[in-house]
Design a protein around this motif. Structure first.
Motif, mmCIF file in Angstrom:
data_model
loop_
_atom_site.group_PDB
_atom_site.id
_atom_site.type_symbol
_atom_site.label_atom_id
_atom_site.label_comp_id
_atom_site.label_asym_id
_atom_site.label_seq_id
_atom_site.Cartn_x
_atom_site.Cartn_y
_atom_site.Cartn_z
ATOM 1 N N UNK A 199 0.838 -1.204 0.000
ATOM 2 C CA UNK A 199 0.000 0.000 0.000
ATOM 3 C C UNK A 199 0.871 1.251 0.000
ATOM 4 N N UNK A 200 1.945 1.239 0.788
ATOM 5 C CA UNK A 200 2.857 2.390 0.819
ATOM 6 C C UNK A 200 3.486 2.610 -0.549
ATOM 7 N N UNK A 201 3.908 1.532 -1.194
ATOM 8 C CA UNK A 201 4.538 1.664 -2.506
ATOM 9 C C UNK A 201 3.557 2.176 -3.553
ATOM 10 N N UNK A 202 2.287 1.779 -3.433
ATOM 11 C CA UNK A 202 1.290 2.182 -4.422
ATOM 12 C C UNK A 202 0.873 3.639 -4.259
ATOM 13 N N UNK A 203 0.808 4.113 -3.007
ATOM 14 C CA UNK A 203 0.241 5.439 -2.758
ATOM 15 C C UNK A 203 1.278 6.488 -2.356
ATOM 16 N N UNK A 204 2.564 6.123 -2.323
ATOM 17 C CA UNK A 204 3.548 7.080 -1.825
ATOM 18 C C UNK A 204 3.661 8.307 -2.715
ATOM 19 N N UNK A 205 3.342 8.183 -4.011
ATOM 20 C CA UNK A 205 3.404 9.320 -4.917
ATOM 21 C C UNK A 205 2.016 9.811 -5.320
ATOM 22 N N UNK A 206 0.950 9.185 -4.787
ATOM 23 C CA UNK A 206 -0.407 9.595 -5.153
ATOM 24 C C UNK A 206 -1.147 10.253 -3.995
ATOM 25 N N UNK A 207 -1.115 9.637 -2.822
ATOM 26 C CA UNK A 207 -1.893 10.160 -1.700
ATOM 27 C C UNK A 207 -1.189 9.760 -0.401
ATOM 28 N N UNK A 208 -0.643 10.751 0.297
ATOM 29 C CA UNK A 208 0.086 10.480 1.530
ATOM 30 C C UNK A 208 -0.846 10.059 2.662
ATOM 31 N N UNK A 209 -2.142 10.280 2.521
ATOM 32 C CA UNK A 209 -3.068 9.858 3.570
ATOM 33 C C UNK A 209 -3.017 8.347 3.767
ATOM 34 N N UNK A 210 -2.915 7.601 2.668
ATOM 35 C CA UNK A 210 -2.862 6.142 2.770
ATOM 36 C C UNK A 210 -1.529 5.691 3.382
ATOM 37 N N UNK A 211 -0.453 6.406 3.089
ATOM 38 C CA UNK A 211 0.844 6.069 3.685
ATOM 39 C C UNK A 211 0.799 6.301 5.196
ATOM 40 N N UNK A 212 0.248 7.436 5.621
ATOM 41 C CA UNK A 212 0.126 7.711 7.053
ATOM 42 C C UNK A 212 -0.820 6.719 7.726
ATOM 43 N N UNK A 213 -1.831 6.254 6.992
ATOM 44 C CA UNK A 213 -2.758 5.265 7.546
ATOM 45 C C UNK A 213 -2.018 3.971 7.890
ATOM 46 N N UNK A 214 -1.147 3.513 6.992
ATOM 47 C CA UNK A 214 -0.378 2.284 7.254
ATOM 48 C C UNK A 214 0.563 2.489 8.435
ATOM 49 N N UNK A 215 1.249 3.621 8.475
ATOM 50 C CA UNK A 215 2.185 3.877 9.567
ATOM 51 C C UNK A 215 1.463 3.986 10.901
ATOM 52 N N UNK A 216 0.249 4.543 10.889
ATOM 53 C CA UNK A 216 -0.540 4.611 12.123
ATOM 54 C C UNK A 216 -0.920 3.211 12.596
ATOM 55 N N UNK A 217 -1.240 2.327 11.660
ATOM 56 C CA UNK A 217 -1.566 0.942 12.027
ATOM 57 C C UNK A 217 -0.339 0.232 12.595
ATOM 58 N N UNK A 218 0.841 0.495 12.046
ATOM 59 C CA UNK A 218 2.067 -0.119 12.570
ATOM 60 C C UNK A 218 2.332 0.320 14.010
ATOM 61 N N UNK A 219 1.988 1.571 14.353
ATOM 62 C CA UNK A 219 2.280 2.072 15.702
ATOM 63 C C UNK A 219 1.473 1.326 16.766
ATOM 64 N N UNK A 220 0.341 0.755 16.386
ATOM 65 C CA UNK A 220 -0.421 -0.047 17.354
ATOM 66 C C UNK A 220 0.410 -1.237 17.819
#
Length: 537
Positions: A199-220
């Motif tokens: 997901x990070x690779x797919x959205x890193x240049x399109x929408x940073x919201x999805x990248x932050x969403x994955x990182x927020x899930x990792x912090x759990x």
């Protein structure tokens, strides 16, 4: 007269008692005091005769007993209100199925909180007993809902998001691990990262919201690891002096119901609330919409009979059609065909039936690599994967160095005239669409995979099990003494040379050995034999 005085005195005493009882009545609904899942103690009823009657509601409120929460539950609440709520809020920004699944994740954490409260109050039951499964039932069902949302929406464009959460929700099973529950959290994080990094690779240049969403899930996972290490480093603990698990589970369930039950609304006069208005059945619902083609779904048989009657008229059916004058017919006047406004080429249509058996129109060819806009070079570690992209030449500091770990995979793509040094033992290296790239490695666990990368050079200082070359035009491989057992696989390759060190401990120059390119295939006794073509001078 004395009787009248006694009656007056009695009335005054009754009025005083009535006034005090009115003062004791609560003026509104009181919030539940059950923070820990247990119902609050009931208020005392009427006082004994002769006792002092309180003149306000403060004494009744002071009788509410609130049991303090254990530190483990307090910290788990902090985790839910912190990282889990942040993840839910980020999911609501994306919306749709992601938000729906995050709500199920929040319910799963709430179910695990209830399970942890039961463990602080009850003795440990037998794991195979029905009581233990009953205590775990809510947690299992909410985790199943998270996975069901993924399974029911496989065609969704957000399937990667749903799978990331579905793979990671298994982290809540740490409560069933008796020793080293942190290992379960680490394994669940690895499973989630496999899809989350996509997901990070797919959205890193399109929408940073999805990248932050994955990182927020990792912090759990990070917060939950710290929580388990602090409170349950050797596994979940129960209360050896506690009550029966089934009784504790029922108490927690009852307290949750009482704490979430909303008080009934009160009117200004103190009476019961007015009944809801009756439904209005006088307004009939609107008729259903017509189908898109304008034809009713239920066709009257008499209508079909009228259609067949029109067909049976024969030539009379076309009597109302306008005849075309011969001067306007293109097949009789070539000059009209020359100046026709109808396009000569085929008209594109999304319908395959309109195209008939004609071949599809070819798509637009991609631009050559030299005409594409150059992207900035990138060197980034995402999870356990290094991404090296778009380097043209070496950086100002010299060769490009990567400090790898045994769990790291390295992906190198679209680099030109670059020397890359991998320090340490990595897992695997993949090279794709690169030109004149030189790679120097220490050791690898699996293989070096090279695809469509001409003028490639590789030097192995330590151990390397496998080298795979696919569509490589010109390659030089230098093996060390520890890597003489390396297996080399080639496909559609030309000009591949392997350089071997001198035998034994002798010092000298490397010996170059070319890999064969031409093969001869012969059928002998019904069996196909393949052998290398030998050139004799």
């Amino acid at each position: 007269m004395a009787n009248m005085n006694n009656l007056t005195t009695l009335i005054k005493r009754l009025e005083a008692a009535t006034s005090r009882l009115e003062d004791m009545m609560p003026t509104g609904s009181e919030p539940s005091a059950a923070r820990n899942g247990l119902a609050s103690l009931p208020e005392s009823g009427l006082t004994a005769p002769g006792a002092d009657v309180p003149n306000g509601p403060s004494s009744s409120q002071s009788q509410l007993a609130v049991a303090p929460l254990p530190p483990a539950i307090d910290d788990f609440d902090t985790l839910i209100n912190g990282d889990v709520k942040t993840f839910v809020n980020m999911s609501e920004e994306i919306g749709g199925l992601v938000a729906e699944q995050s709500a199920a994740v929040l319910r799963a954490f709430a179910a695990e909180r209830k399970f942890l409260i039961v463990t602080t109050k009850a003795k440990k039951p037998d794991i195979q007993s029905p009581v233990y499964m009953e205590v775990l039932k809510d947690l299992q069902s909410t985790m199943g809902i998270v996975n069901d949302i993924r399974e029911a929406n496989r065609p969704s464009p957000l399937f990667g998001h749903l799978t990331t959460v579905s793979e990671g929700i298994n982290v809540l099973t740490w409560v069933a691990i008796e020793t080293k529950p942190v290992d379960t959290i680490t394994e669940s994080l690895s499973s989630a990262q496999f899809w989350g990094n996509r997901v990070i690779k797919e959205y890193k240049e399109k929408d940073q919201t999805h990248v932050q969403w994955v990182q927020t899930f990792y912090r759990i996972f990070t917060s939950l690891t710290s929580y388990v290490k602090q409170h349950y480093p050797s596994g979940l603990t129960w209360n050896p002096d506690g009550i029966d698990p089934q009784q504790a589970n029922e108490e927690v369930n009852n307290s949750n119901q009482s704490s979430t039950r909303s008080p009934p609304p009160q009117s200004s006069t103190g009476g019961p609330p007015p009944p809801p208005p009756l439904p209005n059945f006088s307004n009939a619902p609107p008729p259903p919409p017509m189908p898109p083609n304008g034809v009713s779904a239920s066709r009257n048989p008499s209508d079909m009979g009228a259609v067949f009657d029109e067909i049976s008229k024969g030539e009379a059916v076309t009597s109302k059609l306008r005849r075309v004058d011969p001067s306007s017919q293109t097949h009789k006047n070539p000059s009209l065909r020359a100046g026709s406004a109808v396009p000569a080429g085929p008209v594109r249509s999304d319908s395959s039936s309109s195209r008939g058996n004609r071949s599809p129109i070819p798509g637009t060819k991609p631009k050559p690599e030299s005409m594409r806009a150059k992207k900035p070079p990138k060197k980034e570690l995402e999870g356990n994967k290094w991404l090296i992209e778009n380097y043209d030449g070496n950086p100002p500091s010299g060769m490009l160095e990567i400090k790898a770990h045994i769990s790291h995979s390295i992906l190198i793509s679209r680099c030109t005239k670059t020397t890359i040094r991998v320090i340490g033992k990595a897992n695997a290296i993949s090279l794709d669409n690169c030109t004149r790239v030189s790679l120097i490695i220490d050791s690898l666990v699996s293989a070096v995979d090279v695809i469509k990368s001409p003028k490639f050079e590789l030097q192995v200082l330590g151990m390397l099990p496998t080298i795979m070359l696919d569509q490589v035009d010109g390659a030089a491989v230098y093996l060390g003494r520890e890597s003489l057992g390396t297996e080399v696989f080639t496909s559609k390759c030309t000009g591949v040379n392997v350089n071997l060190p001198p035998p034994g401990d002798e010092e000298g120059d490397y010996v170059e050995r070319a890999l064969p390119e031409q093969m001869k295939h012969v059928v002998r006794d019904g069996v196909m034999f393949s052998e290398i073509v030998e050139h004799a001078g």
